[in-house]
Design an enzyme around this catalytic site. Structure first.
Site, short mmCIF file in Angstrom:
data_model
loop_
_atom_site.label_atom_id
_atom_site.label_comp_id
_atom_site.label_asym_id
_atom_site.label_seq_id
_atom_site.Cartn_x
_atom_site.Cartn_y
_atom_site.Cartn_z
N CYS A 96 0.79 -1.24 0.00
CA CYS A 96 0.00 0.00 0.00
C CYS A 96 0.82 1.29 0.00
O CYS A 96 0.54 2.18 -0.80
CB CYS A 96 -1.01 0.06 1.14
SG CYS A 96 -1.22 -1.41 2.10
N ARG A 128 6.86 -11.10 5.47
CA ARG A 128 6.39 -10.98 6.85
C ARG A 128 7.06 -12.06 7.69
O ARG A 128 7.24 -13.18 7.22
CB ARG A 128 4.87 -11.14 6.91
CG ARG A 128 4.19 -10.06 6.10
CD ARG A 128 2.69 -10.14 6.15
NE ARG A 128 2.14 -9.19 5.19
CZ ARG A 128 0.85 -9.03 4.96
NH1 ARG A 128 -0.02 -9.75 5.63
NH2 ARG A 128 0.43 -8.15 4.07
N GLN A 130 1.28 -10.94 -3.54
CA GLN A 130 -0.16 -10.68 -3.56
C GLN A 130 -0.57 -10.20 -4.94
O GLN A 130 0.17 -9.48 -5.58
CB GLN A 130 -0.51 -9.58 -2.55
CG GLN A 130 -0.15 -9.91 -1.12
CD GLN A 130 -0.42 -8.73 -0.21
OE1 GLN A 130 -0.01 -7.61 -0.48
NE2 GLN A 130 -1.11 -8.99 0.89
N ASP A 149 -2.22 -7.79 -5.74
CA ASP A 149 -2.68 -6.67 -4.96
C ASP A 149 -3.20 -5.54 -5.85
O ASP A 149 -2.81 -5.44 -7.02
CB ASP A 149 -1.50 -6.14 -4.13
CG ASP A 149 -1.95 -5.54 -2.82
OD1 ASP A 149 -3.16 -5.46 -2.60
OD2 ASP A 149 -1.08 -5.16 -2.02
N HIS A 173 -4.82 -1.25 -5.20
CA HIS A 173 -5.38 -0.24 -4.31
C HIS A 173 -6.21 0.71 -5.14
O HIS A 173 -5.77 1.20 -6.17
CB HIS A 173 -4.27 0.47 -3.55
CG HIS A 173 -3.55 -0.46 -2.64
ND1 HIS A 173 -2.41 -1.13 -2.99
CD2 HIS A 173 -3.88 -0.91 -1.39
CE1 HIS A 173 -2.04 -1.93 -2.00
NE2 HIS A 173 -2.92 -1.82 -1.02
N LYS A 189 -13.15 -5.75 6.49
CA LYS A 189 -12.89 -6.44 5.24
C LYS A 189 -13.89 -7.55 4.97
O LYS A 189 -14.59 -8.00 5.87
CB LYS A 189 -11.48 -7.02 5.25
CG LYS A 189 -11.19 -7.90 6.46
CD LYS A 189 -9.77 -8.41 6.43
CE LYS A 189 -9.50 -9.39 7.55
NZ LYS A 189 -8.23 -10.10 7.40
N HIS A 238 -8.37 -1.83 -0.51
CA HIS A 238 -7.33 -2.83 -0.79
C HIS A 238 -8.06 -4.08 -1.25
O HIS A 238 -9.05 -4.45 -0.63
CB HIS A 238 -6.55 -3.22 0.46
CG HIS A 238 -6.04 -2.09 1.29
ND1 HIS A 238 -4.71 -1.89 1.52
CD2 HIS A 238 -6.68 -1.11 1.97
CE1 HIS A 238 -4.55 -0.84 2.32
NE2 HIS A 238 -5.73 -0.34 2.60
#
Length: 628
Positions: free
Chosen positions: A322, A351, A369, A371, A373, A456, A502
Site C-alpha cells: 500500500c 512478513r 499478492q 494486490d 489499491h 474487510k 485494498h
RNA sequence: GCUCUUGUAGCUCAGGGGUAGAGCACUUCCUUGGUAAGGAAGAGGUCACGGGUUCAAAUCCCGUCAAGAGCUCCA
C-alpha cells in the site's frame, strides 16, 4: 476452527442443541478420560469437548503420552465401553462440587491426595445462576454440563488420533497441557470411511503433490517459508496472472511495479513500523550508519533502538504494497474526474511469521499478492467494492471452487488495536455489509476479524485437513488516506480525502496455488496444466510422425512433449497419468497410415483417433475458454 | 514462539555401537511394443549440522538447523 470451550463458553441452551454425533463424541471423550485415569491415576483433566472431526481431552500428566501409548489407551477404553456404564447426571451445589474437586474426586475414579485443580478453576467460570452438574460413568465422576449418550456401550467406534500440546484456556501464559485427540462415529463402518477420507486427503496434500509434480521447492539453505517456484509451478502462476490481468484490464485497472523495500519513514507514516516490527523482517540499516555505529561499539540492541526511534535511517522489506501505491497516487494532483484510480501490482511482500506457523505454500514468509489499491470518492466506494467482489467471484467460479464461506470482518469493540475514528469505521463496515448482501451467498459478520486499518470481506476456503485459509479479500480503508494526507480536488474546487480499497482476489499466489493444488488434487484443468499434451510414439519407428504432431501443437501454443524413451506404451501411459497430463497422443502404425493421432484423456481414457488438425482445434478451444 | 514427533540416495522408506540397504527415478545396453510398470548392467550417500561419551557413533547423550501435528499468532 476448534474453539476452546473455556474461551467461548457455551450456554446451557446451546449445549442442549448438541447434535447426536457431538453428544456421542463428547461421551467418548469421557470414556477416553476414564481410560487415561485408570492407566495414569495422577492425570489432571481440564476440558474435553467435541470438535469438528471428533473430540479431545486436555490432560496434565507427568507421563508424556506418545503414539505408542494409543494402543494401550484404546484397549482400556474398550473395557470401559464393555462395562456399559450408564452416564448419570447429578445436580450439585457449588459447595458440593468444590468439595469433590478439592478431594481430587473430579475427573477421577477415586478421591486423590491432590485437588482437581483445573476443575476448581473451571467451576469459578460457571455463572452464578447456572446449575452445576456432575456426570458419572461407573466410578469416573466429572464436572460436566452434558449432554451425554445413555451408556458407555454406545461409544463403540472410536480411535485415538494424535496427541499435541495446547495452552490451558488457549492462553500462551498458561501451562501447556497434553491434548489427546480422538474421533468417534455411530458405527465402525462410518469410522472406517472417515479414516479412509483422511488417507485420501493426505494424498491431496499440496506439499506431496508439489513434490510429485515438481511445482515448488522450499530449501533449507534459502530459508524457512521462502518458496522457490519450479518451472512447472511457475507455468500455473503465470497462467493465473494472465487470467486475472485480462479482467483487470476490463475493469479499468492500471498495472504498476514497485521495489521490494522502502524507507523506514514510509512505514512510520503508514503505521507499520515499529508498531508491527515483530512480524517483519528486521530493518536494513544504511551502510554509513552501520559503519559509524560499529566504530562506536554499538550493540545490536542499541542499533535496533536507534532504528526504531529514527536516529538511524534504514529500509524495510515491504510487509505490504500500500505505501508504495499511495506514493504513486500522491505523485500527481488528482481531480474528482480522475477517480477512481486503480493501481494493480503482483507485489511481493515479506512478513516474519512465527516458525511454528509456517507450512508448505499456505503460510510463508515471502509471498506475492495479486494486490491493488483503489482510490475513490465516498460515493464510489460501494460500486468499487462490488467490482472487487465480482472479480473474486469470477476467479472462484472459473476454478470451480464452490466450497468457500464469506466472512465480513468487523472491529472488535473491546480492542484498542484499531486506528482511525469510529465514525469512519461505521461507514466502512456498513458499506461492506451492504456489498456483501448483494453477493447472493450467505456471509457471517465476525467482530475482531477486521484489519487494524479497516473492515474487510474475506473469502475463506478449507484445505485437506480442514484448516481454513483466507484467500480473496476486499478491505475498505479510511485510515491510510488520513495518515498520508491524500486528497483530490472536488467539483467545489476544494480538497477532499479519498477512500482507499485494498483488494486481492487470489490473496497470495503462494497460498492460492497451494489451495488450488489440493482442490484439483494435481489434476489441473488443461489451461493451467504445466504439460498439456504428451505424445507417446509406440516405438522408435514412429518418432517422425510424433515429431510432426509435436511441431504442430507447439505452433498452436500448446505445452507439449514427446516421450521417446525405450519403454512400452503401457509404461509411457503410466508415467503420463502419474504426471496428471490431461492429454496423451498415441502414435503407431495405424495412426501413421491414416495421418491421425489416438487421443487418451487422463480421466476419460481412450477417446479414439482423430486428425491432428481436428485435435489442435478442439484443444485450443478448450484452453482458450479456460474450461474445467 | 511453545509442546511432542521426525531428519539415512533426487523421491518413498528399511536398518541400527564395529565405518551403509531396498524400490522408484537416473546412465548405458538389449528389447520395437497398442492404452497404468519388458529385461540387464551401472552410477549415486561424511546417514541434517556441531559437539560429547566410547577402543569404535549413522546408531547413545547434548546443542543447532529444518520438517510435521497441535497450541498461540496472522496488518
Amino acid at each position: 476452527m476448534p474453539e476452546s470451550p473455556e474461551s467461548q463458553r457455551k450456554t446451557l441452551e446451546e449445549r442442549h442443541q448438541m447434535s447426536d454425533l457431538e453428544r456421542l463424541r463428547h461421551s467418548t471423550a469421557h470414556v477416553l478420560a476414564t481410560a487415561i485415569c485408570r492407566i495414569w491415576p495422577d492425570a489432571q483433566f481440564a476440558a474435553g469437548p467435541p470438535v469438528e472431526n471428533g473430540f479431545y481431552y486436555d490432560v496434565d500428566l507427568e507421563h508424556r503420552i506418545t503414539p505408542d501409548d494409543f494402543e494401550k489407551i484404546e484397549a482400556e477404553m474398550k473395557k470401559v465401553v464393555k462395562e456399559n456404564q450408564p452416564f448419570e447426571k447429578m445436580i450439585v451445589s457449588r459447595e458440593e462440587a468444590l468439595g469433590m474437586a478439592k478431594k481430587g474426586r473430579l475427573a477421577a475414579e477415586t478421591e486423590r491426595g491432590v485437588p482437581s485443580q483445573y476443575k476448581i478453576d473451571l467451576l469459578e467460570d460457571i455463572p452464578e445462576d447456572e446449575e452445576i452438574s456432575i456426570f458419572k460413568n461407573g466410578e469416573f465422576w466429572d464436572l460436566c454440563a452434558g449432554p451425554h449418550v445413555a451408556r458407555t456401550g454406545n461409544c463403540k467406534a472410536y480411535k485415538v488420533m494424535s496427541v499435541a500440546s495446547a495452552f490451558y484456556k488457549g492462553d500462551a501464559a498458561n501451562p501447556q497441557l497434553q491434548r489427546v485427540y480422538g474421533t468417534a462415529f455411530k458405527n465402525k463402518t462410518l469410522l472406517t470411511e472417515h479414516l479412509e477420507r483422511l488417507e485420501e486427503a493426505k494424498q491431496r496434500d499440496h506439499r506431496k503433490i508439489g513434490k510429485d509434480l515438481d511445482l515448488f521447492h522450499i530449501d533449507e539453505s534459502v530459508g524457512q517459508g521462502l518458496v522457490l517456484w519450479k518451472p512447472n509451478g511457475s507455468v500455473i502462476r503465470q497462467e493465473l496472472q494472465d487470467f486475472i490481468s485480462e479482467h483487470l484490464e476490463r475493469q479499468g485497472y492500471s498495472q504498476v511495479f514497485t521495489p521490494h523495500i522502502g524507507k523506514l519513514d514510509l512505514y512510520r507514516t503508514s503505521g507499520h513500523f515499529p508498531y508491527y516490527a515483530d512480524s517483519q523482517f528486521p530493518p536494513l540499516a544504511e551502510r554509513e550508519a552501520m559503519k559509524i555505529l560499529s566504530e562506536e561499539g554499538c550493540s545490536c540492541g542499541e542499533l535496533s533502538n536507534k532504528l526504531e526511534t529514527g536516529e538511524v535511517a534504514g529500509f524495510l522489506l515491504k510487509p505490504m504494497n500500500c505505501p508504495h501505491h499511495i506514493k504513486i497516487f500522491q505523485s500527481n494532483h488528482h481531480s474528482y474526474r480522475d477517480l477512481p484510480v486503480r493501481l494493480a501490482e503482483f507485489g511481493t511482500v515479506y512478513r516474519w511469521e512465527q516458525s511454528g506457523e509456517l507450512g508448505g505454500m499456505t503460510r510463508v514468509r515471502g509471498f506475492t499478492q495479486d494486490d491493488a489499491h483503489l482510490f475513490c470518492t465516498e460515493e464510489q466506494v460501494k460500486d468499487e467494492i462490488l467490482g472487487c467482489l465480482e472479480l473474486v467471484k469470477i476467479v472462484l467460479g472459473t476454478l470451480g471452487m464452490e466450497d468457500y464461506r464469506v466472512r465480513v470482518g468487523l472491529r472488535d469493540p473491546d480492542s484498542t488495536k484499531y486506528v482511525g475514528n469510529p465514525e469512519n469505521w461505521d461507514h466502512a463496515e456498513n458499506a461492506l455489509r451492504e456489498a456483501a448482501s448483494t453477493l447472493g451467498t450467505e456471509f457471517s459478520e465476525e467482530p475482531g476479524e477486521a484489519a487494524f486499518y479497516g473492515p474487510k470481506i474475506d473469502f475463506v476456503v478449507k484445505d485437506v485437513i480442514g484448516r481454513e485459509w483466507q484467500l480473496g479479500t476486499v478491505q475498505v480503508d479510511y485510515n491510510l488516506p488520513e495518515r498520508f494526507g491524500l486528497e483530490y480536488i472536488g467539483p467545489d474546487n476544494k480538497p477532499h480525502r479519498p477512500v482507499m480499497i485494498h483488494r486481492a482476489p487470489f490473496g497470495s499466489m503462494e497460498r492460492f496455488v497451494g489451495v488450488l493444488i489440493e482442490h484439483f488434487a494435481g489434476k489441473f484443468p488443461t489451461w493451467l496444466s504445466p504439460e498439456q499434451v504428451r505424445i507417446l510414439p509406440i516405438s522408435e519407428k514412429f518418432e517422425t510422425p510424433a515429431q510432426e504432431a509435436y511441431e504442430r501443437l507447439r505452433k498452436a501454443g500448446v505445452r507439449v512433449t514427446v516421450d521417446t524413451t525405450a519403454e512400452k506404451v503401457g509404461a509411457k501411459i503410466r508415467l503420463a497419468q502419474l504426471a496428471r497430463i490431461p492429454y496423451m497422443l498415441i502414435i503407431g502404425a495405424k495412426e501413421q497410415e491414416l495421418n491421425q493421432v489416438s487421443v487418451r484423456h487422463r480421466d476419460r481414457g481412450d477417446e479414439g483417433s482423430v486428425g491432428v488438425e481436428e485435435f489442435v482445434e478442439k484443444l485450443t478451444a478448450e484452453i482458450r475458454s479456460r474450461s474445467l
